[in-house]
Write an enzyme that holds these catalytic residues in place. Structure first.
Site, PDB file in Angstrom:
ATOM      1  N   LYS A  22      -4.448  11.501  -1.823  1.00  0.00           N
ATOM      2  CA  LYS A  22      -3.269  10.806  -2.356  1.00  0.00           C
ATOM      3  C   LYS A  22      -3.559   9.315  -2.519  1.00  0.00           C
ATOM      4  O   LYS A  22      -3.305   8.730  -3.579  1.00  0.00           O
ATOM      5  CB  LYS A  22      -2.072  11.002  -1.412  1.00  0.00           C
ATOM      6  CG  LYS A  22      -0.886  10.106  -1.729  1.00  0.00           C
ATOM      7  CD  LYS A  22       0.280  10.340  -0.804  1.00  0.00           C
ATOM      8  CE  LYS A  22       0.278   9.489   0.438  1.00  0.00           C
ATOM      9  NZ  LYS A  22       0.581   8.061   0.232  1.00  0.00           N
ATOM     10  N   ASN A  23      -4.095   8.703  -1.468  1.00  0.00           N
ATOM     11  CA  ASN A  23      -4.264   7.250  -1.486  1.00  0.00           C
ATOM     12  C   ASN A  23      -5.412   6.785  -2.386  1.00  0.00           C
ATOM     13  O   ASN A  23      -5.577   5.590  -2.602  1.00  0.00           O
ATOM     14  CB  ASN A  23      -4.468   6.709  -0.061  1.00  0.00           C
ATOM     15  CG  ASN A  23      -3.169   6.734   0.724  1.00  0.00           C
ATOM     16  OD1 ASN A  23      -2.111   7.058   0.176  1.00  0.00           O
ATOM     17  ND2 ASN A  23      -3.240   6.400   1.995  1.00  0.00           N
ATOM     18  N   CYS A 116      10.372  -0.539   4.728  1.00  0.00           N
ATOM     19  CA  CYS A 116      10.343   0.913   4.714  1.00  0.00           C
ATOM     20  C   CYS A 116      10.399   1.385   6.149  1.00  0.00           C
ATOM     21  O   CYS A 116      10.347   0.585   7.066  1.00  0.00           O
ATOM     22  CB  CYS A 116       9.113   1.443   3.996  1.00  0.00           C
ATOM     23  SG  CYS A 116       7.642   1.301   4.965  1.00  0.00           S
ATOM     24  N   ARG A 121       6.210  -4.379   6.047  1.00  0.00           N
ATOM     25  CA  ARG A 121       5.246  -4.225   4.956  1.00  0.00           C
ATOM     26  C   ARG A 121       5.461  -5.186   3.775  1.00  0.00           C
ATOM     27  O   ARG A 121       5.825  -4.767   2.674  1.00  0.00           O
ATOM     28  CB  ARG A 121       5.236  -2.788   4.453  1.00  0.00           C
ATOM     29  CG  ARG A 121       4.794  -1.808   5.518  1.00  0.00           C
ATOM     30  CD  ARG A 121       4.856  -0.399   5.028  1.00  0.00           C
ATOM     31  NE  ARG A 121       3.598   0.075   4.495  1.00  0.00           N
ATOM     32  CZ  ARG A 121       3.397   1.309   4.076  1.00  0.00           C
ATOM     33  NH1 ARG A 121       4.354   2.178   4.101  1.00  0.00           N
ATOM     34  NH2 ARG A 121       2.229   1.674   3.610  1.00  0.00           N
ATOM     35  N   ASP A 304      -2.839   6.318   9.766  1.00  0.00           N
ATOM     36  CA  ASP A 304      -2.275   7.533   9.172  1.00  0.00           C
ATOM     37  C   ASP A 304      -2.604   8.802   9.968  1.00  0.00           C
ATOM     38  O   ASP A 304      -2.124   9.887   9.610  1.00  0.00           O
ATOM     39  CB  ASP A 304      -2.767   7.698   7.724  1.00  0.00           C
ATOM     40  CG  ASP A 304      -2.078   6.724   6.778  1.00  0.00           C
ATOM     41  OD1 ASP A 304      -1.132   6.042   7.195  1.00  0.00           O
ATOM     42  OD2 ASP A 304      -2.499   6.653   5.596  1.00  0.00           O
ATOM     43  N   ARG A 396       5.552  14.505  -0.128  1.00  0.00           N
ATOM     44  CA  ARG A 396       4.999  13.305  -0.775  1.00  0.00           C
ATOM     45  C   ARG A 396       3.478  13.290  -0.640  1.00  0.00           C
ATOM     46  O   ARG A 396       2.797  12.730  -1.493  1.00  0.00           O
ATOM     47  CB  ARG A 396       5.543  12.038  -0.096  1.00  0.00           C
ATOM     48  CG  ARG A 396       6.952  11.695  -0.444  1.00  0.00           C
ATOM     49  CD  ARG A 396       7.289  10.332   0.121  1.00  0.00           C
ATOM     50  NE  ARG A 396       6.155   9.430  -0.056  1.00  0.00           N
ATOM     51  CZ  ARG A 396       5.789   8.491   0.805  1.00  0.00           C
ATOM     52  NH1 ARG A 396       6.460   8.282   1.897  1.00  0.00           N
ATOM     53  NH2 ARG A 396       4.756   7.725   0.550  1.00  0.00           N
TER      54      ARG A 396
HETATM   55  C1  UD1 Z   1      -2.114   1.776   2.697  1.00  0.00           C
HETATM   56  C2  UD1 Z   1      -1.948   3.264   2.628  1.00  0.00           C
HETATM   57  C3  UD1 Z   1      -1.182   3.777   3.843  1.00  0.00           C
HETATM   58  C4  UD1 Z   1      -1.854   3.300   5.124  1.00  0.00           C
HETATM   59  C5  UD1 Z   1      -2.078   1.794   5.091  1.00  0.00           C
HETATM   60  C6  UD1 Z   1      -2.906   1.295   6.269  1.00  0.00           C
HETATM   61  C7  UD1 Z   1      -1.884   3.680   0.231  1.00  0.00           C
HETATM   62  C8  UD1 Z   1      -1.070   4.063  -0.951  1.00  0.00           C
HETATM   63  N1  UD1 Z   1      -1.225   3.596   1.400  1.00  0.00           N
HETATM   64  O1  UD1 Z   1      -0.786   1.206   2.676  1.00  0.00           O
HETATM   65  O2  UD1 Z   1      -1.188   5.209   3.794  1.00  0.00           O
HETATM   66  O3  UD1 Z   1      -1.036   3.616   6.234  1.00  0.00           O
HETATM   67  O4  UD1 Z   1      -2.775   1.418   3.898  1.00  0.00           O
HETATM   68  O5  UD1 Z   1      -4.119   1.933   6.321  1.00  0.00           O
HETATM   69  O6  UD1 Z   1      -3.071   3.483   0.143  1.00  0.00           O
HETATM   70  N2  UD1 Z   1       0.405  -6.774   4.868  1.00  0.00           N
HETATM   71  C9  UD1 Z   1       0.823  -8.080   4.766  1.00  0.00           C
HETATM   72  N3  UD1 Z   1       0.933  -8.645   3.521  1.00  0.00           N
HETATM   73  C10 UD1 Z   1       0.615  -7.961   2.389  1.00  0.00           C
HETATM   74  C11 UD1 Z   1       0.189  -6.637   2.497  1.00  0.00           C
HETATM   75  C12 UD1 Z   1       0.089  -6.064   3.747  1.00  0.00           C
HETATM   76  O7  UD1 Z   1       1.108  -8.714   5.775  1.00  0.00           O
HETATM   77  O8  UD1 Z   1       0.735  -8.538   1.299  1.00  0.00           O
HETATM   78  C13 UD1 Z   1       0.292  -6.137   6.208  1.00  0.00           C
HETATM   79  C14 UD1 Z   1       1.224  -4.921   6.372  1.00  0.00           C
HETATM   80  O9  UD1 Z   1       2.518  -5.312   6.772  1.00  0.00           O
HETATM   81  C15 UD1 Z   1       0.490  -4.130   7.446  1.00  0.00           C
HETATM   82  C16 UD1 Z   1      -0.984  -4.422   7.135  1.00  0.00           C
HETATM   83  O10 UD1 Z   1      -0.992  -5.577   6.311  1.00  0.00           O
HETATM   84  O11 UD1 Z   1       0.799  -4.639   8.715  1.00  0.00           O
HETATM   85  C17 UD1 Z   1      -1.705  -3.301   6.424  1.00  0.00           C
HETATM   86  O12 UD1 Z   1      -0.940  -2.873   5.316  1.00  0.00           O
HETATM   87  P1  UD1 Z   1      -1.607  -2.364   3.967  1.00  0.00           P
HETATM   88  O13 UD1 Z   1      -3.059  -2.075   4.191  1.00  0.00           O
HETATM   89  O14 UD1 Z   1      -1.256  -3.293   2.869  1.00  0.00           O
HETATM   90  O15 UD1 Z   1      -0.841  -1.000   3.743  1.00  0.00           O
HETATM   91  P2  UD1 Z   1      -0.592  -0.355   2.338  1.00  0.00           P
HETATM   92  O16 UD1 Z   1      -1.663  -0.778   1.412  1.00  0.00           O
HETATM   93  O17 UD1 Z   1       0.838  -0.515   1.944  1.00  0.00           O
END
Ligand code: UD1
Length: 420
Positions: A22-23, A116, A121, A304, A396
């Protein structure tokens, strides 16, 4: 709303085929926006998140054709560069259209994803990175409104490792003027998979799979045909289900090299794990020992997979501690596992699990994708019947989970309720 009804069963055994990730599928689908030429993707899993993203892309004018696990996309006729709230709110990964839209069309309006269930996030690092590449960005009426004649290469340091943030900036940089260097980039295999797809489309990306990714911008990208990598989280979920039930299973079509941290923990839990090309065989040697673990960015233990291990630890010998360092509110499965008789205490970002002899079936409610998977695993090892409610979360991210588990001998069926 559908439910899963799981009855007490024995050890899982047999073989099962793993789906595409998925990711990895979600970002490569968004990569189609970067070119006017067709992109054909194979091994795309049949999931609700994929359907949601295809709906979003079609809404912009992308032509999509889906036959089983193949999706053909053509973004030649894109007529609007907007991702509206009602589509973004159901799936945060919709933010992945921001970088490609801005890079190819010079403009994008994407609704802010908001909070969420598993935590706040934010997307500040996506925005800062694009600003460093010369984009003008403002937040208006809950939308990210971005504009740039042509993005410019830049050196971008991200102070937190972000998977979709790295992917968004990497996609944007493929069409930028000059060289972009992403520092403290995510090393997740799905990021590397996206880079492979982009390179097949004519991008010039190096260093993917490491924490420094270099992207040399090109004028235009071409079409390509690309096969999405197998889902390492689905793989891990089935392995934990097998381990928790004392089973013996073989998973097919997998990429064992992307799973070291999870396989190490399963071995520590008393499983014998044997990997060969495209396959993982797991057999429990004896009682499940339970394992303490700490989540962190790849190659460390994935957030995850945390909830699934917690379900397994609930009936393991002794006390284990699971520490969550990525998301601040990712213990919502704890309350539901307690309803099944688990002994779990949460202190800050740590869950302390004291193994009990057996769990007992009850009705529980799925709260997010991976929490739902942990409830299914708990149902497999609980005495009597467990009903997992609100399984749209599960749909999902897991393709045909009840069919695949049945194939391994589980007593699990879907009940569709018309009344809600
Ligand atoms: C992706 C995965 C999700 C997984 C996560 C962590 C997809 C579609 N989803 O989610 O399944 O659980 O990685 O491995 O690939 N953060 C910030 N600022 C930002 C972006 C992120 O502070 O602009 C923080 C988030 O709050 C979190 C951390 O960074 O604490 C990691 O999040 P992130 O790697 O961005 O998660 P996703 O990419 O949303």
């Amino acid at each position: 709303m559908d439910q899963l009804i799981i009855s007490e069963g024995g050890a899982l055994s047999g073989e099962v085929e793993v789906s595409g990730a998925k990711n990895a599928a979600l970002p490569v689908l968004c990569a189609s926006l970067l070119t006017a030429h067709p992109l054909t993707l194979d091994n795309v899993p049949d999931l609700r998140d994929v359907s949601t993203l295809l709906r979003l892309l079609r809404n912009m004018g992308v032509d999509t054709e889906r036959t089983q696990h193949r999706v053909r996309l053509s973004a030649e006729g894109v007529h609007q560069t907007v991702a509206p709230y009602d589509l973004v709110k159901t799936m945060r990964a919709s933010i992945l259209v921001l970088g490609p839209l801005l890079a190819r069309f010079g403009q994008a309006r994407v609704s802010l994803p908001g909070g969420c269930a598993i935590g706040e996030r934010p997307v500040d690092l996506h925005i800062k990175g694009l600003q460093a590449m010369g984009a003008r960005i403002e937040i208006a009426h809950g939308d990210i409104v971005a504009e740039a004649k042509r993005l410019k290469g830049a050196r971008i340091f991200m102070d937190t490792v972000t998977v979709t943030g790295t992917e968004n900036l990497m996609m944007a940089a493929t069409l930028a003027d000059g060289v972009t260097v992403l520092e403290n980039a995510a090393r997740e295999p799905e990021v590397a998979d996206l880079a492979h797809c982009l390179n097949a489309m004519g991008a010039r990306i190096r260093g993917h799979g490491t924490d420094v990714i270099t992207i040399e911008g090109v004028q235009a990208l071409q079409g390509a045909q690309y096969r999405v990598m197998p889902d390492r989280i689905e793989t891990g979920t089935f392995l934990v289900a097998a381990a928790a039930t004392g089973g013996d299973v073989r998973l097919l079509g997998v990429q064992p090299g992307s799973m070291d941290a999870v396989l190490d923990k399963l071995t520590e839990a008393n499983a014998q794990v044997t990997c060969s090309a495209g396959q993982i065989h797991l057999r429990m040697r004896g009682p499940n020992h339970g394992v303490s673990l700490r989540t962190a960015p790849y190659p460390a233990f994935p957030t995850d997979m945390q909830a699934q291990f917690m379900a397994m630890n609930a009936v393991a010998q002794g006390t284990t501690v699971i520490t969550e360092t990525i998301f601040e509110n990712r213990f919502m499965h704890v309350q539901e596992l307690r309803r099944l008789g688990a002994n779990i205490e949460v202190e800050g970002n740590a869950a302390i699990i004291r193994g009990v002899n057996r769990l007992q079936g009850a009705t529980v409610m799925a709260t997010d994708l991976r929490a739902s998977a942990s409830l299914v695993i708990a149902g497999l090892i609980a005495r009597g019947e467990t009903i997992v409610d609100r399984i749209y979360h599960l749909d999902r991210g897991y393709e045909k989970i009840e069919q695949k588990l049945s194939q391994l001998g589980a007593h699990i069926r879907r009940h569709s309720r018309e009344d809600s």
